[in-house]
Scaffold this motif. Structure first.
Motif, mmCIF file in Angstrom:
data_model
loop_
_atom_site.group_PDB
_atom_site.id
_atom_site.type_symbol
_atom_site.label_atom_id
_atom_site.label_comp_id
_atom_site.label_asym_id
_atom_site.label_seq_id
_atom_site.Cartn_x
_atom_site.Cartn_y
_atom_site.Cartn_z
ATOM 1 N N ASP A 71 33.244 37.681 -4.195
ATOM 2 C CA ASP A 71 33.359 37.530 -2.745
ATOM 3 C C ASP A 71 32.960 38.805 -2.004
ATOM 4 O O ASP A 71 32.293 38.746 -0.967
ATOM 5 N N LEU A 72 33.365 39.976 -2.530
ATOM 6 C CA LEU A 72 33.022 41.253 -1.884
ATOM 7 C C LEU A 72 31.510 41.463 -1.812
ATOM 8 O O LEU A 72 31.005 42.059 -0.858
ATOM 9 N N THR A 73 30.785 40.998 -2.828
ATOM 10 C CA THR A 73 29.328 41.207 -2.894
ATOM 11 C C THR A 73 28.552 40.029 -2.325
ATOM 12 O O THR A 73 27.315 40.027 -2.391
ATOM 13 N N ASP A 74 29.261 39.029 -1.806
ATOM 14 C CA ASP A 74 28.626 37.786 -1.355
ATOM 15 C C ASP A 74 27.785 37.175 -2.470
ATOM 16 O O ASP A 74 26.713 36.619 -2.230
ATOM 17 N N GLY A 75 28.286 37.308 -3.701
ATOM 18 C CA GLY A 75 27.597 36.722 -4.850
ATOM 19 C C GLY A 75 26.197 37.257 -5.039
ATOM 20 O O GLY A 75 25.341 36.586 -5.615
ATOM 21 N N TRP A 76 25.965 38.487 -4.582
ATOM 22 C CA TRP A 76 24.651 39.119 -4.699
ATOM 23 C C TRP A 76 23.542 38.176 -4.215
ATOM 24 O O TRP A 76 22.429 38.173 -4.733
ATOM 25 N N ASP A 77 23.885 37.336 -3.237
ATOM 26 C CA ASP A 77 22.930 36.364 -2.675
ATOM 27 C C ASP A 77 22.322 35.460 -3.751
ATOM 28 O O ASP A 77 21.175 35.029 -3.633
ATOM 29 N N GLY A 78 23.110 35.193 -4.805
ATOM 30 C CA GLY A 78 22.654 34.272 -5.840
ATOM 31 C C GLY A 78 21.728 34.880 -6.875
ATOM 32 O O GLY A 78 21.222 34.172 -7.744
#
Length: 193
Positions: A71-78
Motif C-alpha cells: 500500500d505504501l508503494t502503491d504496488g509499484w504501479d503493477g
C-alpha cells in the motif's frame, strides 16, 4: 528451490523506517555514487556497492512483502521493483479495487503460504523477503536461510524494526559477507539451523 533471504537497508540501531514509515537517509547510499545500478540512471552507487548489490539483485526471482509495504508503494504501479519477476503480497485482504489482475503480483494469506508460492514462482532463484513485520514472521516460522542488511550510519531511536515484532532468540552464523560501500556496510548472515 532457491534460498529465502530476509533483506532491507537498516539504521545502526535496527530500524527500516521511522515512526511515520519514512526511510529518511536509509536509501541515500543508492544515489551517492558514480556507478549506475540500473538502466534508470537514478540509482548510482560506489563500485563496491554495485558489485555486491547488482549480483544480488540478479539472483532474485520473487520478493515477498506485506500489504502495508504494498500500500505504501502503491504496488509499484503493477511493475515489480528492480527487475524482479513477481511480488507475493502477504495479506488477509483481496487485491485493491481496480487492480490489474494480470500484473505479476500474487495476494496470499499467511507467511507460510506466501513463501511456498514465492518458491514455486522463483524456481532456483532467490526468494527475497522484505524485512519488518512480515520478514520477522517468516524468520519466526523457520523459513529464512539468510539475513542480508545494508547498514546505514544513522540512528533513528525508534520506528519500524528490521525484525518486526520477533520476540524469540534466533542465532545467525558469523557474517560471511562484509563489504564497505560509501555510507553503507553490506552484511550477509546465514541463519543457524
Amino acid at each position: 528451490m532457491g534460498k529465502v533471504v530476509m533483506y532491507s537497508s537498516v539504521s545502526v540501531d535496527g530500524f527500516v523506517a521511522d515512526e511515520d514509515d519514512q526511510p529518511g537517509p536509509l536509501f541515500d547510499w543508492l544515489t551517492n555514487g558514480d556507478v549506475p545500478l540500473d538502466e534508470s540512471g537514478v540509482l548510482k552507487v560506489s563500485r563496491a556497492s554495485y558489485d555486491h548489490t547488482r549480483s544480488y539483485w540478479d539472483q532474485i526471482g520473487v520478493t515477498v512483502v506485506g500489504r502495508h509495504v504494498f500500500d505504501l508503494t502503491d504496488g509499484w504501479d503493477g511493475k515489480p521493483p528492480s527487475g524482479i519477476d513477481h511480488v507475493v503480497v502477504v495479506t488477509h485482504r483481496p487485491a485493491p479495487e481496480g487492480w490489474d489482475l494480470g500484473a505479476p503480483f500474487h495476494f496470499v494469506d499467511g507467511v507460510e503460504a506466501a513463501v511456498a508460492k514465492a518458491q514455486e514462482l522463483a524456481g532456483d532463484r532467490l526468494v527475497e523477503v522484505a524485512a519488518g513485520d512480515v520478514g520477522g514472521q517468516v524468520l519466526a516460522a523457520g523459513l529464512v536461510d539468510e539475513v542480508r542488511m545494508d547498514v546505514v550510519p544513522v540512528v533513528f531511536g525508534s520506528g519500524k524494526r528490521y525484525f518486526g515484532s520477533v520476540n524469540a532468540r534466533h542465532l545467525l552464523e558469523d557474517p560471511d559477507v562484509v563489504i564497505q560501500g560509501d555510507r553503507v556496510l553490506h552484511l550477509r548472515y546465514r541463519v543457524r539451523r
